[in-house]
Design an enzyme around this catalytic site. Structure first.
Site, PDB file in Angstrom:
ATOM      1  CG  HIS A 122       0.411   6.060  -1.140  1.00 33.72           C
ATOM      2  ND1 HIS A 122      -0.792   6.316  -1.586  1.00 33.72           N
ATOM      3  CD2 HIS A 122       0.088   5.746   0.215  1.00 33.72           C
ATOM      4  CE1 HIS A 122      -1.877   6.127  -0.854  1.00 33.72           C
ATOM      5  NE2 HIS A 122      -1.463   5.575   0.185  1.00 33.72           N
TER       6      HIS A 122
ATOM      7  CG  HIS B 171      -2.000   1.247   1.392  1.00 34.86           C
ATOM      8  ND1 HIS B 171      -3.123   1.489   1.197  1.00 34.86           N
ATOM      9  CD2 HIS B 171      -1.282   2.584   1.776  1.00 34.86           C
ATOM     10  CE1 HIS B 171      -3.480   2.317   1.342  1.00 34.86           C
ATOM     11  NE2 HIS B 171      -2.762   3.207   1.801  1.00 34.86           N
ATOM     12  CD  GLU B 172       2.143   3.834   3.605  1.00 33.50           C
ATOM     13  OE1 GLU B 172       2.540   4.922   3.133  1.00 33.50           O
ATOM     14  OE2 GLU B 172       1.003   3.932   4.413  1.00 33.50           O
TER      15      GLU B 172
END
Length: 228
Positions: free
Chosen positions: A26, A22-23
């Protein structure tokens, strides 16, 4: 104790990748849109070690599981210099949506792995059973993390998307909620409203993925309290 360790071993990998990818997503999207901060810090990688937060990725998940039978955590947020983006208001939304988008993609991959487990079940049950349980956990964790981050509460991803869509003056007023975002989420959790908000989206996400029936049947099994 053996059952607790077994469940932790099943939950660990899906949770680890749910929060770290998820990170990384980004950072990857930010780089594509003009900001290389995450790349310079080595955060645009699928190596979980680059994203692990000792508290959020290790201590909290273990403590929450031992206290409640469930598991939850987070990774180190990826730094983004919003001023480097090509089109700040549009790109803030795109960078923010990359995280939940990665969670949906991972949920899809885990769902497909359930079929692999079923395919090898008769010949390699000792491998297939934990693989299926792990895949169900992967679907569930990623669906929950996606739904949670889409809440329109800054600094969650959904809050940043709302910020990018609002007129500038309203966006500035809305951004003042960010210091209180965590308290809002905790309040929703304490009152039971968070589950009421999240579970419809979690259920919808699971319903459009492969192996829906199997996931639905096995979620109560993997979440059942472990006997020490």
């Amino acid at each position: 104790m053996d059952e607790i360790l077994y469940k932790l071993s099943i939950f660990a990998l899906p949770l680890l990748f749910a929060v770290t990818v998820h990170e990384a997503a980004h950072g990857w999207m930010a780089e594509k849109l003009g900001d290389g901060t995450a790349r310079m810090l080595g955060r645009v990688t699928l190596n979980p070690l680059r994203h692990i937060d000792p508290v959020g990725t290790v201590m909290v998940p273990i403590a929450v599981y031992l206290l409640s039978g469930f598991i939850f955590g987070w990774a180190k947020p990826v730094p983004v210099n919003w001023n480097n983006l090509h089109n700040t208001r549009r790109d803030v939304a795109l960078v923010s949506l990359a995280g939940p988008g990665a969670n949906f993609l991972m949920a899809l991959i885990w769902a497909l792995l359930i079929y692999l487990g079923l395919w090898i079940y008769n010949s390699l049950e000792w491998v297939a059973r934990p693989l299926i349980y792990m895949a169900v956990a992967g679907v569930l964790f990623n669906a929950i993390l996606m739904a949670l981050n889409l809440l329109p509460v800054p600094p969650l991803d959904g809050g940043r998307v709302v910020y990018s869509l609002l007129p500038p003056k309203m966006a500035q007023v809305y951004s003042r909620l960010e210091p209180y975002g965590l308290f809002i989420v905790v309040l929703l959790l304490a009152t039971g409203l968070l589950g009421m908000i999240l579970w419809p989206l979690v259920g919808l996400t699971i319903s459009i993925l492969p192996a829906t029936d199997i996931v639905t049947q096995l979620i109560p099994v993997i979440l059942s309290p472990a006997r020490s």
